[in-house]
Write an enzyme that holds these catalytic residues in place. Structure first.
Site, PDB file in Angstrom:
ATOM      1  N   LYS A 258     -13.884  -2.787   2.529  1.00  0.00           N
ATOM      2  CA  LYS A 258     -12.470  -3.104   2.718  1.00  0.00           C
ATOM      3  C   LYS A 258     -12.338  -4.521   3.267  1.00  0.00           C
ATOM      4  O   LYS A 258     -12.949  -4.860   4.288  1.00  0.00           O
ATOM      5  CB  LYS A 258     -11.821  -2.099   3.668  1.00  0.00           C
ATOM      6  CG  LYS A 258     -10.347  -2.391   3.960  1.00  0.00           C
ATOM      7  CD  LYS A 258      -9.764  -1.403   4.971  1.00  0.00           C
ATOM      8  CE  LYS A 258      -8.359  -1.812   5.399  1.00  0.00           C
ATOM      9  NZ  LYS A 258      -7.807  -0.913   6.441  1.00  0.00           N
ATOM     10  N   ASP A 263      -4.013  -7.392   8.818  1.00  0.00           N
ATOM     11  CA  ASP A 263      -3.129  -6.276   8.467  1.00  0.00           C
ATOM     12  C   ASP A 263      -2.019  -6.162   9.497  1.00  0.00           C
ATOM     13  O   ASP A 263      -2.234  -5.712  10.625  1.00  0.00           O
ATOM     14  CB  ASP A 263      -3.929  -4.968   8.409  1.00  0.00           C
ATOM     15  CG  ASP A 263      -3.046  -3.766   8.131  1.00  0.00           C
ATOM     16  OD1 ASP A 263      -1.950  -3.958   7.565  1.00  0.00           O
ATOM     17  OD2 ASP A 263      -3.455  -2.637   8.470  1.00  0.00           O
ATOM     18  N   LYS A 270       3.124  -2.660  12.418  1.00  0.00           N
ATOM     19  CA  LYS A 270       2.445  -2.188  13.614  1.00  0.00           C
ATOM     20  C   LYS A 270       3.128  -2.785  14.858  1.00  0.00           C
ATOM     21  O   LYS A 270       3.893  -3.747  14.770  1.00  0.00           O
ATOM     22  CB  LYS A 270       0.977  -2.647  13.593  1.00  0.00           C
ATOM     23  CG  LYS A 270       0.138  -2.111  12.462  1.00  0.00           C
ATOM     24  CD  LYS A 270      -1.268  -2.707  12.527  1.00  0.00           C
ATOM     25  CE  LYS A 270      -2.134  -2.289  11.356  1.00  0.00           C
ATOM     26  NZ  LYS A 270      -2.544  -0.881  11.430  1.00  0.00           N
ATOM     27  N   ASP A 281      -9.859  -5.929  10.392  1.00  0.00           N
ATOM     28  CA  ASP A 281      -9.646  -4.959   9.319  1.00  0.00           C
ATOM     29  C   ASP A 281     -10.466  -5.276   8.072  1.00  0.00           C
ATOM     30  O   ASP A 281     -10.307  -4.621   7.043  1.00  0.00           O
ATOM     31  CB  ASP A 281      -8.155  -4.873   8.964  1.00  0.00           C
ATOM     32  CG  ASP A 281      -7.738  -3.477   8.523  1.00  0.00           C
ATOM     33  OD1 ASP A 281      -8.484  -2.525   8.824  1.00  0.00           O
ATOM     34  OD2 ASP A 281      -6.684  -3.341   7.895  1.00  0.00           O
ATOM     35  N   ASP A 340       1.401   0.788   5.753  1.00  0.00           N
ATOM     36  CA  ASP A 340       0.241   0.569   6.623  1.00  0.00           C
ATOM     37  C   ASP A 340      -0.958   1.412   6.195  1.00  0.00           C
ATOM     38  O   ASP A 340      -2.012   1.348   6.804  1.00  0.00           O
ATOM     39  CB  ASP A 340       0.608   0.865   8.083  1.00  0.00           C
ATOM     40  CG  ASP A 340      -0.396   0.286   9.067  1.00  0.00           C
ATOM     41  OD1 ASP A 340      -1.114  -0.667   8.688  1.00  0.00           O
ATOM     42  OD2 ASP A 340      -0.471   0.786  10.205  1.00  0.00           O
ATOM     43  N   GLU A 342      -2.667   0.830   3.589  1.00  0.00           N
ATOM     44  CA  GLU A 342      -2.889  -0.132   2.514  1.00  0.00           C
ATOM     45  C   GLU A 342      -4.356  -0.268   2.090  1.00  0.00           C
ATOM     46  O   GLU A 342      -4.656  -0.585   0.945  1.00  0.00           O
ATOM     47  CB  GLU A 342      -2.361  -1.514   2.943  1.00  0.00           C
ATOM     48  CG  GLU A 342      -3.306  -2.376   3.757  1.00  0.00           C
ATOM     49  CD  GLU A 342      -3.749  -1.759   5.074  1.00  0.00           C
ATOM     50  OE1 GLU A 342      -4.884  -2.022   5.496  1.00  0.00           O
ATOM     51  OE2 GLU A 342      -2.966  -1.012   5.692  1.00  0.00           O
ATOM     52  N   ARG A 344      -6.711   1.839   1.549  1.00  0.00           N
ATOM     53  CA  ARG A 344      -7.135   2.751   0.482  1.00  0.00           C
ATOM     54  C   ARG A 344      -6.630   2.283  -0.888  1.00  0.00           C
ATOM     55  O   ARG A 344      -7.239   2.578  -1.909  1.00  0.00           O
ATOM     56  CB  ARG A 344      -6.661   4.169   0.804  1.00  0.00           C
ATOM     57  CG  ARG A 344      -5.153   4.369   0.806  1.00  0.00           C
ATOM     58  CD  ARG A 344      -4.730   5.593   1.609  1.00  0.00           C
ATOM     59  NE  ARG A 344      -4.914   5.398   3.040  1.00  0.00           N
ATOM     60  CZ  ARG A 344      -4.612   6.293   3.966  1.00  0.00           C
ATOM     61  NH1 ARG A 344      -4.092   7.458   3.614  1.00  0.00           N
ATOM     62  NH2 ARG A 344      -4.813   6.047   5.238  1.00  0.00           N
TER      63      ARG A 344
END
Length: 491
Positions: A258, A263, A270, A281, A340, A342, A344
């Site tokens: 990933k 993010d 968030k 992230d 959020d 995202e 995946r």
């Protein structure tokens, strides 16, 4: 930092690290004057009962040999029942940092007694070298008045093997690269800059790197990946790393990391406190990059392809929205319940790409995917989901070799049902148990390939220094991925 294995020591300068178990017995092939002083020192510890040699216990002191004063660190091994490699590595890292802070130039590690507790020369050699290399890391490049300290030489006295020491050095350095990538702030480590760094790693270490930019990603119809990326002013990139160490073989491992270099949560934003560490992230990307460096540098006879779909998840008038229905490279439609969730979305296109375009035989994806992973296993174990018992066993054993923890979560048909949505093929927010359903969402795109999903949300980042890890990125999964590749390497 240079490592040297020694059969005997004629003279010691600066500092000594001495391994000792609860018997507090001491013998070593070192100069008589030094041996005598150490024996007297240990005898005083025995009489005062200030040090018991328990696993992970550390005692610092000073001895005088001739006209020289030497710093001494005695590190406990415990006994056969209490010995723990993880406690040992963490206390050794603490000792190293303590001696480094004293501007120590050379450290002599007297590790003969370690042979009684670790009977494998390979394990002993790799452990000491990789731990000392990993302990020698701090993120400081943005401190204007920082004056780095450096340990120049590590001398190992005991039954060690140079080839394994060298392997441990490479693994430690690869872990440090992964940590450093995670620690770089998002305004510096953009998707484009990450791609440039990976290109340089490939040139130095001998693996091929190709970078697809936005127009090429569009041509590949990686729709889910592009939806996540379109809210940012930073363009996305698809980074593909290829190492071909066994050209005669058709078998090729696939690693997917990933790569959210930042993010914000998108429109499902968030909190401020939740965003501060979101430079991390891309911890999954850092792990697969570090692993590719180790695999290529150590010239494993195996074929591996690694893919990172790198982008930012930001807010703008172009951002994808809760309630949207989007497509994917695999042509499955997805209802967006939360922007959020995202990671995946980028991963499913990367997984589909690596299977369809790179023809890999098996897949491991690594991602800081769900906060629920922390509720599952805390910050010390990585969550795993897998569709193949044999492949997962390889991964599990690889984590064990790296002294990292992993735990497999169950796949139930009831959980798979949660992925369905009445308006689309799938939903990106299938609900609790969130770590499992997030993994199973990715699993919908692996076809029939052996696959392991690793959720490192709890293990990729430390809030404070702990053992071998400094505050910040941990580089978790880097060394396990190397051992997975080594397992499949031709002899």
């Amino acid at each position: 930092m240079k490592f040297e294995i020694m059969d005997k020591i004629s003279h010691i300068e600066d500092s000594i690290v001495l391994f000792m178990d609860e018997t507090l017995a001491f013998s070593s092939d070192i100069p008589e004057s030094l041996s005598l002083e150490l024996s007297h020192y240990v005898s005083r510890l025995k009489s005062k009962k200030t040090y018991k040699g328990k696993i992970g216990e550390i005692h610092y002191g000073t001895i005088k040999v001739a006209q020289d004063y030497l710093d001494v660190a005695i590190l406990g091994l415990g006994n056969y029942d209490t010995f723990s490699v993880i406690k040992l590595q963490n206390s050794l890292a603490e000792v190293f940092r303590n001696l480094k802070a004293k501007n120590t130039q050379s450290i002599f590690v007297i590790g003969e007694q370690l042979t009684h507790y670790m009977d494998s020369k390979r394990k002993r050699s790799i452990l000491l070298s990789e731990v000392l290399v990993m302990a020698d890391y701090e993120f400081s490049e943005y401190k204007s008045n920082f004056e780095p300290q450096a340990v120049e030489n590590i001398f190992l006295l005991g039954d060690f093997d140079k080839n394994f020491v060298d392997e441990g050095i490479v693994l430690g350095e690869s872990n440090k690269i992964a940590r450093h990538l995670v620690n770089l702030p998002a305004n510096k480590l953009t998707p484009i800059y990450l791609a440039e760094l990976v290109k340089s790693y490939g040139n130095i270490n001998g693996f091929e790197v190709t970078v697809d930019h936005k127009s090429e990603i569009e041509a590949l119809e990686m729709s889910a990946f592009l939806e996540v990326a379109k809210g940012s002013s930073q363009p996305p990139v698809l980074i593909t790393m290829r190492y071909t160490g066994h050209p005669e073989s058709d078998h090729r491992l696939g690693f997917v990391g990933k790569g959210l270099t930042y993010d914000s949560g998108g429109l499902s934003i968030k909190s401020t406190s939740g965003m501060v560490t979101m430079k991390s992230d891309m911890g999954g990307a850092a792990a697969v990059i570090g692993a590719m460096i180790a695999i290529s540098k150590l010239k494993l006879k195996v074929n591996v392809t690694a893919v990172v779909a790198a982008c930012e998840n930001m807010i703008s008038g172009a951002s994808y929205k809760p309630g949207d229905i989007i497509s994917s490279m695999a042509k499955k439609s997805i209802f967006i319940g939360n922007t959020d969730a995202e990671g995946r979305l980028t991963l499913i296109d990367a997984v589909h790409y690596i299977i369809e375009k790179e023809a890999v035989s098996a897949v491991i994806d690594v991602a800081t995917l769900t906060g629920a992973a922390i509720h599952c296993l805390g910050h010390d174990a990585t969550c795993a989901v897998s569709n193949n018992d044999d492949y997962y066993e390889v991964v599990q054993k690889s984590f064990a070799k790296s002294n990292e923890h992993v735990w497999r979560l169950p796949i139930l048909d009831e959980y798979k049902e949660l992925l369905k949505h009445h308006e689309a093929d799938l939903t990106n927010t299938a609900g609790s148990p969130g770590t499992i359903t997030a993994g199973l969402f990715i699993g919908e795109f692996v076809h029939d390939k052996p696959w392991v999903h690793l959720d490192i949300a709890g293990t990729a980042f430390k809030d404070k220094q702990a053992g071998i890890f400094t505050k910040g990125g941990t580089g978790v999964a880097t060394r396990p991925l190397y051992y997975v590749a080594k397992k499949f390497a031709a002899k």
